[in-house]
Scaffold this motif. Structure first.
Motif, PDB file in Angstrom:
ATOM      1  N   HIS B 144       0.827  -1.219   0.000  1.00  0.00           N
ATOM      2  CA  HIS B 144       0.000   0.000   0.000  1.00  0.00           C
ATOM      3  C   HIS B 144       0.852   1.256   0.000  1.00  0.00           C
ATOM      4  O   HIS B 144       0.384   2.328  -0.407  1.00  0.00           O
ATOM      5  N   CYS B 155      -1.563  11.014   3.496  1.00  0.00           N
ATOM      6  CA  CYS B 155      -1.091   9.835   4.211  1.00  0.00           C
ATOM      7  C   CYS B 155      -0.576  10.233   5.579  1.00  0.00           C
ATOM      8  O   CYS B 155       0.080  11.270   5.733  1.00  0.00           O
ATOM      9  N   LYS B 221      -6.026   6.990  15.785  1.00  0.00           N
ATOM     10  CA  LYS B 221      -7.266   7.437  15.147  1.00  0.00           C
ATOM     11  C   LYS B 221      -7.474   8.955  15.127  1.00  0.00           C
ATOM     12  O   LYS B 221      -7.768   9.517  14.076  1.00  0.00           O
ATOM     13  N   ILE B 224      -5.856  10.837  12.207  1.00  0.00           N
ATOM     14  CA  ILE B 224      -6.016  10.411  10.821  1.00  0.00           C
ATOM     15  C   ILE B 224      -6.681  11.444   9.932  1.00  0.00           C
ATOM     16  O   ILE B 224      -6.237  11.691   8.818  1.00  0.00           O
ATOM     17  N   ASP B 226      -8.424  13.229   7.187  1.00  0.00           N
ATOM     18  CA  ASP B 226      -8.820  12.711   5.879  1.00  0.00           C
ATOM     19  C   ASP B 226      -7.691  11.928   5.197  1.00  0.00           C
ATOM     20  O   ASP B 226      -7.682  11.796   3.980  1.00  0.00           O
ATOM     21  N   ARG B 228      -5.638   8.932   3.689  1.00  0.00           N
ATOM     22  CA  ARG B 228      -6.167   7.766   2.991  1.00  0.00           C
ATOM     23  C   ARG B 228      -5.365   6.508   3.261  1.00  0.00           C
ATOM     24  O   ARG B 228      -5.797   5.396   2.949  1.00  0.00           O
ATOM     25  N   TYR B 229      -4.173   6.698   3.795  1.00  0.00           N
ATOM     26  CA  TYR B 229      -3.305   5.558   4.126  1.00  0.00           C
ATOM     27  C   TYR B 229      -2.613   5.839   5.445  1.00  0.00           C
ATOM     28  O   TYR B 229      -2.435   6.991   5.819  1.00  0.00           O
ATOM     29  N   GLU B 249      -5.929  -2.652   9.562  1.00  0.00           N
ATOM     30  CA  GLU B 249      -6.695  -2.005   8.494  1.00  0.00           C
ATOM     31  C   GLU B 249      -8.170  -1.965   8.840  1.00  0.00           C
ATOM     32  O   GLU B 249      -8.858  -0.996   8.574  1.00  0.00           O
ATOM     33  N   LEU B 254      -8.562   1.939   7.145  1.00  0.00           N
ATOM     34  CA  LEU B 254      -7.732   2.440   6.048  1.00  0.00           C
ATOM     35  C   LEU B 254      -6.656   1.418   5.719  1.00  0.00           C
ATOM     36  O   LEU B 254      -6.246   0.651   6.584  1.00  0.00           O
TER      37      LEU B 254
END
Ligand SMILES: Cc1cc2nc3c(=O)[nH]c(=O)nc-3n(C[C@H](O)[C@H](O)[C@H](O)COP(=O)(O)OP(=O)(O)OC[C@H]3O[C@@H](n4cnc5c(N)ncnc54)[C@H](O)[C@@H]3O)c2cc1C
Lengths: 518, 442
Positions: B144, B155, B221, B224, B226, B228-229, B249, B254
């Protein structure tokens, strides 16, 4: 910027002048184009000469060494390890020279005691069985880094200013006087000027370059000397070869290591010098005539320095040019307030500084006398991290429970790195990875920096000292500094470490693709 | 020192192959040999594999002095073969190289360490130094990261307080121009909050527990947003990485990935664990942490390899030997002031004329240091030869980094050279055995 005296060059001599002047109440600024001791003062053997080495060919230098050596041992003992020394001859060495040595010593007032080869080998078990004559002398070993940092430290505590990475680029001369000295910060290329009543050129092997900026030509030659550092200390006393000065004939112990050298090769340019493989091999084969174990020893580093030599050389290698110092008052060349001091030795740095300060003070009609021959050099803190072994000791003693080891080989902690960074920043300097390397044992242990260099870099980013991609350039420079010192001694264990370093930093991280060579 | 009994070792037994070395080349050679039902013994200390990052490179830079990087490794190999006929890749076909990778990867996949590779292109991946590099085949746990980099997706990169060699801030700062939206986020590692220093291997073990993962996810959390990874240092477990990754994940919602970092690396441990435990199950006699001390040759040509030291000699008999003992780090090559040596067979080596020509004055000189291309020269069957091309022993083979005329550190071809030359050597041995049995039955 304004001051009474501008000193150019941050080696033993320049920092010695700064201290001497400070003790006379004279204000000074010292500019150094690199770091303190980036010239010969950081690239020498660390031998506090008893004078024995010069009795045969330079009696005046021998006498100076004897007197100055005594003063330094007494007033700056924190920089000296008073080991004593030996002069030894091996089979095949000149028997006339051996026989004449004691009388040469007497003439120069250099104490010397004849002992038997057996006694010599009892004192120094690593000496060759082929020793045929030996004398005891009063040599000692001296830590040039400590010396310079402490001299500068006291000067700064009394109001002198130090500008590192500041290079003199020109002089504005009017009516036979330097009105302004133009300088440039070598990191930022920022230029500014300094106004001083007197300018002292303590630029060592670069003294002629500085003179040229004032339109003055002085005749100078350069001789490069290379030295090798062993992994373990293999002798207690200084060991000199009993012959006319030649290659690799002195073994100087200090702290946990021994240093064998030097060579003497004429060079055209005092910059961009490296220890070479040929010199390394020559040093080992010559040195092992006195101390055979050198043939099998592990070496951790090679380095070199440049000697500035004056006048015409009689011999091809420059050894026959006097090692005495040269004080030039350039009033005669139409620059009334410029004085150059160069040549000499680490051992005589104090005397050189005294004579220079005398000259400069008399030009300014200052009558305060020199104090450095009577006042002890105060101990201070700034140098403590460069001494091998001291950082681990200190860490054991006072290690904070939340401290982190950045360099595991040499036990350089986060606190140490913090202190170095803070001290650099307090002087308005940007803390680079190589700067931390200069001020600590970082990268000087077994891993050659492969691991601790990366950890220190990560830490600099964490602290916010680095904020973009400059870290890759920084680590490249840091490795190059280490590489200079190991490139000529890469065999056996050192080659294994070098391969490990390259496999991580090139094999995995591709650093060579991301840094551009200068 | 007795040999492990579990393998029913009989001192009189003559092995088909002895593999010397346990880096990637030694491990690969052992795998290929046991896969071909050869009776195989392997010795060598485990250092080598621990230093691999987990990336299986094929080649990405050629010519090295031009720093030319290739997206397609096969094009790089073609260019290389064109100029350097002595490079090991010039003696192996693309099909063989690909089959060698396939065999290794399918073995590792089947044992729980999954890899991804796209056959016709190198993958771009970030390292903990903040560099972007090409690799041919990456652990699934890093996949990923390849995707995220390709998309420059927002990210979050997580790092742990006390993990000294990994700074998410450093990565974000260094990559800023190529990948602006990386958000570094530092957390204390759950259960190790009080420690000043934490080590990758300990973190990897701790993450084998689901409670640790849940605690970790709840730390992360809030940061994070927005993104995406989520990227991590390469510490996501040792034996159960796919499970750990899937669990993280799921709770983070994610895709997550690992970033290769300084050795000794956790992916290196994973490889070592698999080789150490799985190869013996396939019949390999693996003499862990034993070194071959000396070698003699019997009259019939078989090798007698002493693994017991001078005091208590203990001999292994083998019909063939694959020398995969590595370079200086692995002690496959030794050096002194005068030159470099191969200590076991005293093989002639291709090397620079003297020490003055070993290294450049610049450590990072793009031309690469000449000493790194020194080593054992071989024929097309990977048998060591002397300067005139004469084979030294017809039943001795060499593989991996000990081979001359390759600089894996600069071409980024370490695993590729190791795996493909091990494959070629084992196949050459197989050909001899087949020929012999055809002759014997005829
Ligand atoms: C190989 C070798 C071994 C030696 N061994 C011994 C020994 O064992 N015992 C002993 O007593 N002596 C020894 N010496 C001699 C001793 O090292 C020197 O005499 C002494 O260090 C000279 O100090 P210095 O301050 O005059 O010069 P340096 O230390 O060379 O200082 C000059 C400084 O000026 C700076 N500079 C130059 N140009 C500029 C500019 N334009 N602007 C700003 N700054 C500038 C340089 O960067 C440098 O730091 C040895 C010398 C060498 C080369």
């Amino acid at each position: 910027m304004q001051t009474q005296v501008l000193i150019i060059g941050g080696g033993a001599t320049g920092t010695g002048v700064a201290r001497d002047l400070a003790l006379r109440g004279v204000d000074s600024i010292l500019v150094e184009k690199g770091d303190l001791n980036s010239g010969a003062s950081g690239g020498n053997h660390g031998l506090l000469h008893s004078g024995g080495r010069y009795v045969s060919n330079d009696p005046e230098a021998a006498r100076e060494c004897k007197l100055e050596g005594d003063i330094i041992k007494k007033l700056m003992p924190q920089c000296v390890e008073n080991t004593g020394g030996l002069f030894v001859a091996v089979e095949g060495d000149d028997s006339n020279f051996i026989a004449d040595f004691p009388s040469f010593c007497v003439t120069c007032g250099v104490p010397c005691e004849s002992i038997t080869p057996e006694e010599a080998r009892f004192l120094e078990p690593t000496l060759s069985a082929k020793i045929i004559a030996a004398y005891k002398v009063e040599d000692a070993s001296i830590d040039p880094f400590r010396l310079t940092l402490l001299n500068m430290g006291q000067a700064v505590s009394m109001g002198s200013r130090l500008l590192r990475k500041t290079k003199v680029t020109g002089f504005d001369i009017r009516d036979k006087k330097i009105r302004n000295t133009r300088v440039m910060n070598v990191d930022t290329n920022e230029e500014f000027s300094i106004e001083a009543e007197q300018v002292v050129n303590c630029a060592g092997a670069w003294a002629d370059q500085v003179c040229r900026l004032a339109g003055i030509g002085i005749q100078m030659q350069y001789s490069k000397g290379t030295l090798l550092v062993t992994n373990d200390r293999i002798n207690y006393r200084i060991v000199n070869r009993l012959r006319r000065p030649s290659d690799a004939d002195i073994l100087v112990p200090g702290g946990t290591v021994s240093i064998i050298g030097t060579t003497s090769t004429p060079v055209e340019d005092p910059d961009a010098i490296y220890p070479t493989v040929e010199e390394t091999d020559l040093i080992i084969s010559e040195g092992s005539a006195m101390v055979p174990v050198l043939e099998r020893s592990r070496f951790v580093r090679a380095y070199c320095g440049v000697r500035p030599l004056f006048g015409k050389s009689g011999g091809s290698d420059g050894r026959s040019v006097s090692r005495g110092f040269t004080l030039l008052d350039h009033s005669n060349e139409n620059v009334e307030n410029l004085t150059t001091i160069t040549g000499g030795k680490l051992t005589t740095f104090r005397l050189m500084a005294e004579k220079t300060a005398d000259n400069v003070c008399s030009k300014m009609s200052i009558t305060a006398p020199c104090r450095t021959s009577i006042d002890p050099l105060p101990a201070a803190d700034d140098s403590r991290w460069t001494e091998p072994g001291i950082s681990p000791k200190k860490w054991m003693r006072s290690h904070q429970p939340d401290d982190i080891m950045i360099c595991e080989c040499e036990m350089v902690t986060k606190t140490v790195v913090d202190e170095i960074i803070d001290s650099l920043k307090s002087k308005n300097e940007r803390p680079g990875l190589a700067d931390i390397g200069h001020r600590s044992r970082l990268g000087k242990g077994a891993c050659q920096g492969a691991f601790c260099g990366a950890r220190a870099l990560a830490y600099l980013y964490e602290r916010g000292e680095f904020t973009w991609g400059e870290g890759l350039v920084e680590i490249g420079k840091f490795f190059q500094e280490r590489w200079k010192g190991i490139h000529s001694i890469l065999w056996g264990d050192q080659l294994i470490q070098a391969e490990l370093m390259e496999s991580i930093h090139c094999g995995l991280f591709d650093e060579e693709l991301h840094t551009t060579l200068k | 020192m007795a040999l492990p009994k579990s393998h029913n070792y009989d001192p009189a037994h003559v092995f088909d192959v002895m593999v010397i070395g346990s880096g990637i080349a030694g491990m690969a050679a052992s795998l290929f040999a046991v896969d071909r039902k050869l009776s195989t013994v392997q010795a060598g200390s485990a250092g080598g594999t621990l230093f691999t990052s987990g990336l299986l490179d094929l080649i990405s830079v050629y010519p090295i002095e031009e720093k030319k990087m290739w997206a397609d490794p096969w094009e790089a190999i073609a260019a290389l073969r064109n100029d350097e006929s002595l490079h090991p890749y010039a003696r192996i076909s693309n099909d063989e190289i690909q089959s060698a990778f396939d065999e290794i990867i399918s073995f590792l996949n089947s044992r729980g360490m999954k890899f991804r590779c796209e056959r016709n292109r190198n993958l771009k991946i970030i390292t903990s130094m903040g560099t972007v590099k090409y690799s041919y085949c990456v652990p699934e746990s890093m996949w990923h990261g390849v995707e995220a980099l390709e998309k420059r997706a927002p990210c979050c990169i997580v790092d742990f307080r006390g993990l000294k060699e990994f700074s998410a801030r450093q990565i974000a700062a260094t990559l800023h121009e190529t990948w602006p939206d990386i958000r570094p986020f530092r957390v204390p590692f759950p259960g190790m909050e009080q420690r000043n220093e934490v080590h990758a291997a300990h973190l990897a073990r701790a993450l084998e527990l689901s409670e640790t993962r849940i605690a970790l996810a709840s730390e992360i959390k809030p940061a994070i947003g927005d993104a995406r990874y989520v990227g991590f240092p390469a510490v996501l477990g040792i034996r159960r990485t796919p499970v750990i990754q899937a669990h993280l994940e799921k709770i983070l919602g994610l895709p997550v990935f690992e970033i290769p970092m300084m050795p000794a690396s956790v992916p290196g441990f994973r490889l070592k664990e698999i080789f150490d435990t799985e190869l013996p199950l396939k019949g390999l006699l693996r003499l862990i942490d034993k070194r071959v001390d000396s070698v003699t040759r019997a009259e019939n040509g078989n090798f007698l390899l002493n693994i017991g030291g001078e005091e208590q000699p203990q001999l292994i008999k083998a019909r063939t030997v694959i020398l995969a003992s590595g370079r200086f780090m692995g002690k496959g090559l030794l050096s002194d002031r005068k030159g470099i040596y191969e200590p076991l067979f005293n093989l002639p080596l291709s090397q620079p004329s003297g020490r003055h020509a070993w290294h450049h004055e610049q450590f990072l000189n793009p031309a690469g240091h000449p000493i790194n291309s020194a080593g054992v020269e071989v024929d097309d069957s990977f048998r060591p030869v002397d300067g005139t091309g004469r084979v030294i022993h017809e039943n001795l083979y060499a593989a991996g980094s000990i081979l001359a005329h390759q600089d894996w550190m600069r071409m980024k071809s370490g695993s590729g050279v190791a795996i493909s030359t091990a494959y070629a050597a084992v196949n050459a041995i197989m050909r001899v055995i087949m020929d012999r049995s055809i002759r014997d039955t005829a």
